[in-house]
Scaffold this active site. Structure first.
Site, PDB file in Angstrom:
ATOM      1  N   GLU A  60      40.920  55.427  40.807  1.00 41.91           N
ATOM      2  CA  GLU A  60      40.924  54.549  39.644  1.00 41.91           C
ATOM      3  C   GLU A  60      40.166  55.215  38.495  1.00 41.91           C
ATOM      4  O   GLU A  60      38.934  55.075  38.400  1.00 41.91           O
ATOM      5  CB  GLU A  60      40.238  53.219  39.976  1.00 41.91           C
ATOM      6  CG  GLU A  60      40.944  52.427  41.051  1.00 41.91           C
ATOM      7  CD  GLU A  60      40.687  50.921  40.907  1.00 41.91           C
ATOM      8  OE1 GLU A  60      41.671  50.185  40.850  1.00 41.91           O
ATOM      9  OE2 GLU A  60      39.519  50.518  40.806  1.00 41.91           O
ATOM     10  N   HIS A 107      33.781  50.082  43.653  1.00 34.22           N
ATOM     11  CA  HIS A 107      34.570  49.877  42.436  1.00 34.22           C
ATOM     12  C   HIS A 107      33.745  50.314  41.227  1.00 34.22           C
ATOM     13  O   HIS A 107      32.520  50.139  41.213  1.00 34.22           O
ATOM     14  CB  HIS A 107      34.982  48.410  42.308  1.00 34.22           C
ATOM     15  CG  HIS A 107      35.980  48.192  41.212  1.00 34.22           C
ATOM     16  ND1 HIS A 107      35.608  48.103  39.897  1.00 34.22           N
ATOM     17  CD2 HIS A 107      37.326  48.104  41.241  1.00 34.22           C
ATOM     18  CE1 HIS A 107      36.699  47.956  39.149  1.00 34.22           C
ATOM     19  NE2 HIS A 107      37.754  47.949  39.948  1.00 34.22           N
TER      20      HIS A 107
HETATM   21  P1  PGA Z   1      43.370  46.743  36.043  1.00 31.30           P
HETATM   22  O1  PGA Z   1      42.157  46.865  37.101  1.00 31.30           O
HETATM   23  O2  PGA Z   1      44.650  46.728  36.838  1.00 31.30           O
HETATM   24  O3  PGA Z   1      43.107  45.447  35.324  1.00 31.30           O
HETATM   25  O4  PGA Z   1      43.291  47.939  35.153  1.00 31.30           O
HETATM   26  C1  PGA Z   1      42.267  47.657  38.256  1.00 31.30           C
HETATM   27  C2  PGA Z   1      40.995  47.600  39.054  1.00 31.30           C
HETATM   28  O5  PGA Z   1      39.912  47.518  38.447  1.00 31.30           O
HETATM   29  O6  PGA Z   1      41.013  47.642  40.290  1.00 31.30           O
END
Ligand code: PGA
Length: 255
Positions: A167, A95
């Site tokens: 992401e 992540h």
């Molecule tokens: P968010 O986070 O939906 O709050 O933008 C997503 C993540 O970090 O997996």
């Protein structure tokens, strides 16, 4: 046909009591939901409670990270075997918060990926560019690097359990999600890269989900993109009604 996957990343939120209260409502809301895989990643301290709370449903539970060794003198770390013992079946790896705040390198991410697959955990590999990298037109280069280094040495392995989460760092927790077009382009590139590395069949069975400010109001247009197989949801997954609406919206993809 890939079943859509909607995952909640609770990050460093929710006590055991709060997790149990969430599940009480969420279980009721989702009792008749089909056609979607739901995963919840609570903090380590709430894993056992969440595993107990999802008994009798098809909701799966994930850790938010692992260390790659099975056991040993690694203060503060959780091994794949310890995670499995809680009843979790999935694990988030790489992540951007782990990469940025805790210094996880592509090399460390790779060791964690290998370890997760070796021990039978389904890894959710997070990749994504920063705003600076996007502005410099480096998005696809960064994604290729993170996939190739993160999955280095895994060619020939059964990667079907793998989930890749695209992401974009600039979209996480900002309220600014990638447009369906931006995400669709990134996902196509990820699929192509996986195909080159693992072959068409294996690459075709992996799910590629989008994460970054996903809400009930934008999930439908995102999963309508052919290569977007679901979502990894942070902030909007903390409330059971809000997460349920995302599950409902993400259930129907075009694939
Ligand atoms: P968010 O986070 O939906 O709050 O933008 C997503 C993540 O970090 O997996």
């Amino acid at each position: 046909m890939r079943t859509p996957l909607i995952a909640a990343n609770w990050k460093m939120h929710k006590t055991v009591d709060e997790a149990e209260a969430f599940l009480k409502v969420f279980r009721r809301l989702t009792k008749d939901v089909t056609g979607v895989d739901i995963v919840i990643a609570p903090p380590f301290t709430a894993l056992t409670a969440v595993v107990a709370g999802v008994q009798g449903s098809s909701i799966a539970v994930a850790g938010q990270d692992i260390f790659w060794e099975a056991e040993g003198a690694f203060t503060g770390a959780i091994s794949p075997t310890l995670l499995l013992q809680t009843g979790a079946t999935h694990v988030i790896i790489g992540h951007s918060e782990r990469r940025q705040v805790f210094g996880d390198s592509d090399e460390a991410v790779n060791l964690k990926m290998r370890s997760a697959l070796d021990f039978g955990l389904a890894p959710i590999l997070c990749i994504g560019e920063t705003l600076e990298e996007r502005n410099n037109d480096e998005t696809l280069i960064v994604l290729t690097r993170q996939i190739c280094q993160g999955l280095d040495g895994l060619a020939g392995r059964n990667i079907a359990p793998l989930v890749v989460a695209y992401e974009p760092v600039w979209a996480i927790g900002t309220g600014h999600h990638a447009t369906a077009e931006q995400a669709g382009q990134a996902h196509s590139h990820i699929r192509t890269t996986l195909r080159e590395k693992f072959g068409k069949g294996a690459a075709g069975s992996c799910r590629i989900v989008y994460g970054g400010s996903v809400k009930a109001g934008n999930v439908r247009e995102l999963v309508a993109q052919p290569e977007i197989d679901g979502a990894l949801v942070g902030g909007a997954s903390l409330d059971p009604e809000s997460f349920f609406e995302i599950v409902e919206g993400g259930r129907v993809t075009t694939v």
